[in-house]
Motif scaffolding. Structure first.
Motif, PDB file in Angstrom:
ATOM      1  N   ALA A  24       0.804  -1.218   0.000  1.00 45.97           N
ATOM      2  CA  ALA A  24       0.000   0.000   0.000  1.00 45.97           C
ATOM      3  C   ALA A  24       0.839   1.271   0.000  1.00 45.97           C
ATOM      4  O   ALA A  24       0.292   2.363  -0.152  1.00 45.97           O
ATOM      5  CB  ALA A  24      -0.913   0.006   1.226  1.00 45.97           C
TER       6      ALA A  24
ATOM      7  N   ALA B  57       0.453   3.925  -3.045  1.00 40.68           N
ATOM      8  CA  ALA B  57      -0.832   4.622  -3.017  1.00 40.68           C
ATOM      9  C   ALA B  57      -0.933   5.532  -1.802  1.00 40.68           C
ATOM     10  O   ALA B  57      -1.468   6.652  -1.876  1.00 40.68           O
ATOM     11  CB  ALA B  57      -1.978   3.606  -3.009  1.00 40.68           C
TER      12      ALA B  57
ATOM     13  N   SER C  95      -3.506  -7.768   0.028  1.00 34.06           N
ATOM     14  CA  SER C  95      -3.404  -6.316   0.146  1.00 34.06           C
ATOM     15  C   SER C  95      -3.462  -5.653  -1.223  1.00 34.06           C
ATOM     16  O   SER C  95      -4.096  -4.598  -1.391  1.00 34.06           O
ATOM     17  CB  SER C  95      -2.099  -5.933   0.861  1.00 34.06           C
TER      18      SER C  95
ATOM     19  N   VAL D 142      -6.154  -2.865  -2.314  1.00 34.09           N
ATOM     20  CA  VAL D 142      -5.746  -1.542  -2.793  1.00 34.09           C
ATOM     21  C   VAL D 142      -6.360  -1.246  -4.158  1.00 34.09           C
ATOM     22  O   VAL D 142      -6.847  -0.136  -4.416  1.00 34.09           O
ATOM     23  CB  VAL D 142      -4.202  -1.446  -2.859  1.00 34.09           C
TER      24      VAL D 142
ATOM     25  N   TRP E 283      -6.278   1.868  -0.296  1.00 33.29           N
ATOM     26  CA  TRP E 283      -5.320   1.391   0.703  1.00 33.29           C
ATOM     27  C   TRP E 283      -5.859   1.437   2.124  1.00 33.29           C
ATOM     28  O   TRP E 283      -5.460   0.630   2.973  1.00 33.29           O
ATOM     29  CB  TRP E 283      -4.023   2.189   0.618  1.00 33.29           C
TER      30      TRP E 283
END
Length: 518
Positions: A46, A49, A168, A172, A177
């Protein structure tokens, strides 16, 4: 197998059934346990982002990961001791609550430094979850059920590490995120709702005494100094005065900690556990896994894309071969032990897989077939998976029940600390070898700054490293990276072999009787 091991296996087979509500307790513990490793491996996805939205620099973003790892490593042993004093169920609930609050703060944070602080709080909570979670399983389950429970413990932790980045990434891409931390909030809310079942199953397992505040502070400061030196060593240089100062501070604080532990009536770490060679040997198994598996998990993707020419997606698929054993083998180890295979034998096999797997990974090169590299990757993954969970159960079996929390904390401190050290050693070796190779031959291909090119290449950014050059420069850089990788593999194999021999010696030595609880 010795007569002692025969009796131990017979005793475990005849042990009473698990406590009432054990199934729900296990589910609650495993749910919280899954969040911690998935967060460790998945949060980094993340960062791009996060940085774009919060307009953050690289340093602030890097501490989103480092703050968690530092807090986790520094506080795991302390939480193990605290869990023995206040109750493992209470320590688990406090840890889950802290992690939940930290995840809420991370999800709504509008400033990178607030998120860094929240991630440090999450690391403190994660330390409590891991330190008390293993002790809870050791308390609630017995015999073959305990072996299966620790097998699940290892499997869930492995699944969290393996699937963290992909989960994850999907979050995202679809939700943003912030929802990575939102998912943590949902999972830990469920764990807290189930915590009354944990309290009922564990009962009152507290030992009399109070928290060793001086010892706890000294240990946390010592670990903070060590981990900060390791984290910053790659950026500042391991020979820089600041980093050497951190390492010196670690040694001084550790020495003071040992002195305090020998003089206080109720120490945070009962040093008698370190006189049990079997317990020390089991702790060292996690160090072998750190050097043999965790380093490959961290750096192999860069090798696959830089030298192997694979796309990021293809490298991710190949990494499944490495993580497959972590998903399957913990439960397999539990089943083997339940059927009468000595745990020590399973651990020896796991060590052999790590050593042989790292050695056979030398077949990697610019051109390789998946069928060939599958063998070392599967072996390395199996080596990690066979010991994950099983080592935790065996280590806690080696100490008195009233010290299980402290022992779990120490085991996980050794595990996480050795992972950080192994990854840092790999990174330092890679950077050093690349600088040496480029200093000798880069001038023949380009006038670019060797330090800049080495830095880009060490991070796997071949495009930036080869900027302004042609095919010959690219080929030279690929060859340099490939040579450094193979040299490091030989070093890792040697480290794993030496540590494995030490483990074998320690596990074959009769354990000393531990000092009774005060």
């Amino acid at each position: 197998m010795s007569a002692t091991e025969d009796l131990a296996i017979a005793d475990r087979a005849a042990a009473p059934p698990a406590a009432k509500g054990a199934g729900l307790t296990l589910a609650v513990v495993l749910l919280a346990v899954f969040v911690v490793p998935s967060s460790i491996s998945g949060t980094a996805v993340a960062l791009p982002a996060m940085g774009a939205e919060l307009d953050s620099g690289a340093a602030g973003l890097q501490w989103v990961v480092n703050a968690f790892n530092l807090a986790f490593a520094c506080c795991t042993l302390a939480w193990g001791s605290i869990a023995d004093l206040i109750g493992r169920g209470k320590a688990f609930a406090i840890g889950a609550g802290l992690y939940l609050l930290a995840s809420v703060a991370s999800a709504v944070g509008t400033n990178i430094y607030l998120i860094d602080a929240a991630r440090a709080l999450a690391g403190i909570g994660g330390a409590a979850i891991f330190a008390s979670g293993g002790a809870i399983i050791s308390t609630v389950f017995t015999g073959a059920a305990r072996a299966r429970a620790f097998g699940l413990f290892g499997t869930v932790a492995g699944v969290g590490v393996a699937l963290g980045p992909s989960l994850s990434g999907a979050i995202v891409d679809t939700l943003g995120w912030r929802w990575i931390f939102g998912v943590h909030v949902l999972a830990l809310t469920l764990a807290l709702l189930g915590s009354p079942a944990v309290f009922r199953a564990v009962g009152d397992q507290r030992r009399a005494g109070r928290v060793d505040t001086v010892g706890t502070a000294l240990f946390i400061l010592a670990m903070l100094s060590l981990m900060t030196g390791i984290v910053q060593g790659g950026e500042w240089g391991f020979a820089s005065p600041a980093v050497l100062g951190f390492f010196t501070g670690f040694l001084v604080l550790l020495g003071a900690f040992v002195v305090v532990q020998q003089r206080v009536a109720q120490p945070m770490l009962d040093l008698s556990v370190l006189r049990d060679r079997r317990f020390v040997g089991l702790c060292l198994v996690t160090v072998v896994a750190s050097f043999g598996f965790v380093t490959m998990l961290t750096y192999l993707p860069s090798y696959l894309t830089t030298v192997g020419g694979r796309s990021t997606a293809t490298a991710g698929v190949l990494m499944v071969l490495l993580t497959l054993g972590v998903l399957v083998c913990p439960l397999l180890a539990g089943k083997l032990v339940a059927k009468g295979v000595p745990p020590r034998t399973v651990i020896y096999v796991s060590l052999a897989c790590l050593v042989v797997g790292d050695a056979t990974a030398l077949v990697f090169g610019p051109s390789f077939s998946v069928a060939v590299v599958a063998v070392p990757l599967l072996l390395i993954g199996a080596g990690m998976g066979l010991s994950a969970g099983l080592v935790d159960g065996q280590a806690l079996d080696a100490v008195p029940a009233e010290k299980a929390g402290m022992a779990a904390g120490l085991l996980n401190t050794v595990r996480l600390g050795s992972e950080a050290i192994a990854v840092a050693v790999y990174g330092a070796l890679l950077a050093g070898l690349l600088r040496g190779a480029l200093a000798d031959g880069l001038a023949a291909h380009t006038a670019a700054d060797p330090a800049r090119v080495a830095g880009d290449l060490a991070t796997g950014n071949l495009t930036a490293a080869a900027q302004g050059g042609g095919a010959e420069l690219t080929g030279f850089l690929v060859s340099s990276y490939d040579g450094a990788f193979h040299t490091i593999l030989m070093v890792l194999t040697g480290v794993c072999l030496v540590l494995s021999l030490v483990v074998v010696i320690l596990l074959r030595t009769p354990a000393k009787q531990l000092t009774p609880a005060r």
